[in-house]
Design a protein around this motif. Sequence first.
Motif, short mmCIF file in Angstrom:
data_model
loop_
_atom_site.label_atom_id
_atom_site.label_comp_id
_atom_site.label_asym_id
_atom_site.label_seq_id
_atom_site.Cartn_x
_atom_site.Cartn_y
_atom_site.Cartn_z
N ALA A 169 0.83 -1.21 0.00
CA ALA A 169 0.00 0.00 0.00
C ALA A 169 0.86 1.26 0.00
N ARG A 170 1.96 1.24 0.76
CA ARG A 170 2.86 2.40 0.78
C ARG A 170 3.51 2.61 -0.58
N ALA A 171 3.95 1.50 -1.20
CA ALA A 171 4.59 1.61 -2.51
C ALA A 171 3.61 2.14 -3.56
N ALA A 172 2.34 1.76 -3.44
CA ALA A 172 1.34 2.22 -4.40
C ALA A 172 1.02 3.70 -4.21
N GLY A 173 1.38 4.25 -3.04
CA GLY A 173 1.04 5.63 -2.74
C GLY A 173 1.67 6.65 -3.67
N LYS A 174 2.71 6.28 -4.37
CA LYS A 174 3.35 7.22 -5.29
C LYS A 174 2.58 7.40 -6.59
N TRP A 175 1.56 6.55 -6.77
CA TRP A 175 0.78 6.61 -8.01
C TRP A 175 -0.65 7.06 -7.69
#
Length: 433
Positions: A169-175
């Motif tokens: 979820a954190r990694a997806a936050g950049k998109w």
Amino acid sequence: MTRASHFHQPQTGGNGKTPYETVFVARQPVFGRDLSTWGYALLYRDAGDADRAVFSDDFDATLRVVANAPLCPDTCAPDKHVLIHFPERSVIGGVAHALPPETTVVLVAELADPGPEYLDSLLGLKRDGYTLALDNYSADPAREAQYALADIFCVDVLGREAGELSALARAAGKWPVRLLAKRVEDQGTLELCRELGFHLFQGFFFKKPQTLSARTISSLEESRLRLFKVIEHDEPDFPALTQAIEADVSLTYRLLTFLNSASFGFAKKVASIRQAVVLAGWKPIRAWLRLLLLTDLVPAARTRELAYLSAQRARFLELAAQAGDRPDQADILFLMGLFSLLEPIFNMPMEHIVDRLPLPDAVRLALCGEDNDLSPWLALTQALENSDFSAARALCRELGLEAAQAAEAYQASLHWADCFFGLLAADPGGAEI
């Protein structure tokens, strides 16, 4: 809830005849954060002996799903999204353009080495207004070209630890994407995903009780259950039926609205239950009464999918019994399907509920998990809903059904449930479910 249907693709054989390959399509609801139905994912399987979706040509399989999706009217409703997997070849071939961009979600896999033609095709779909969903998001830096095009990241959450899901979820936050959690099987996983910022949820959590507590049946629920006893006679008890229904203004209004709808096609206006029974017969009127009562029992927080799935299960089992030369079991199987989700509806153990209902012992035992002659029928509905078509085929053989007969019954049950819920949605006096 999952809904399954079948489509036939003609293939010319060497003997000059045209055999038909059966393709099963299962429909699973996708929910928003408030548990309203956001849309449906369409999953396909062949009807061969494989346990998984195996096609000589997955492009052809996608074509068949896309071509037949509009046959499910509730699936393609203008206020619902439909999520369909498109393999690379079908993306490049523009197959998605057969469906409206406003409601179609193009689900694609993460590719290790996507070519420029494929990426250009995805970009073209976005420009045309389609929503792009990337399946099994892995947060792989080497795949950022695909991530940059996606509107939704789908994450398989089954069996994953909270830390791993949090990292994704954190990694997806950049998109600028929405996160869809798929295979959400229980309330705990649902709440965890909500806390982590997921927006959409797909899985069978909605068919399971949140807690099996010692809650009691409310007075309204008790009155509805008593009504079931009034209508479960082979011949109507008109004085008792009239007294029970007319005491409930909402039920009376909705019932008469349905009876005077185009679905019944009566030549003159129906003003009483007795008149309706004389015109239509007791069996169909009783089926509609059962459905009306059941919809009143489904809490709004569990969404209308529980009520819809209960109704569709009932009709599917009734039709399957008829197709399998078991017409004597059709009514009893209708009852079993209708009441098969009472545990999540009431949020309490099935054993505490069935004693209040006028059920044959065989139905009561099957609903409570006991093995008997009716259990395989219930297992068949669950196998279809879980997209476990290998198990469904085995159960069809056990029950003396052809796979195509089961699929046809499911397709017909979908349209039947659509009819009922379409009327309910159009009824200004109807209960919200």
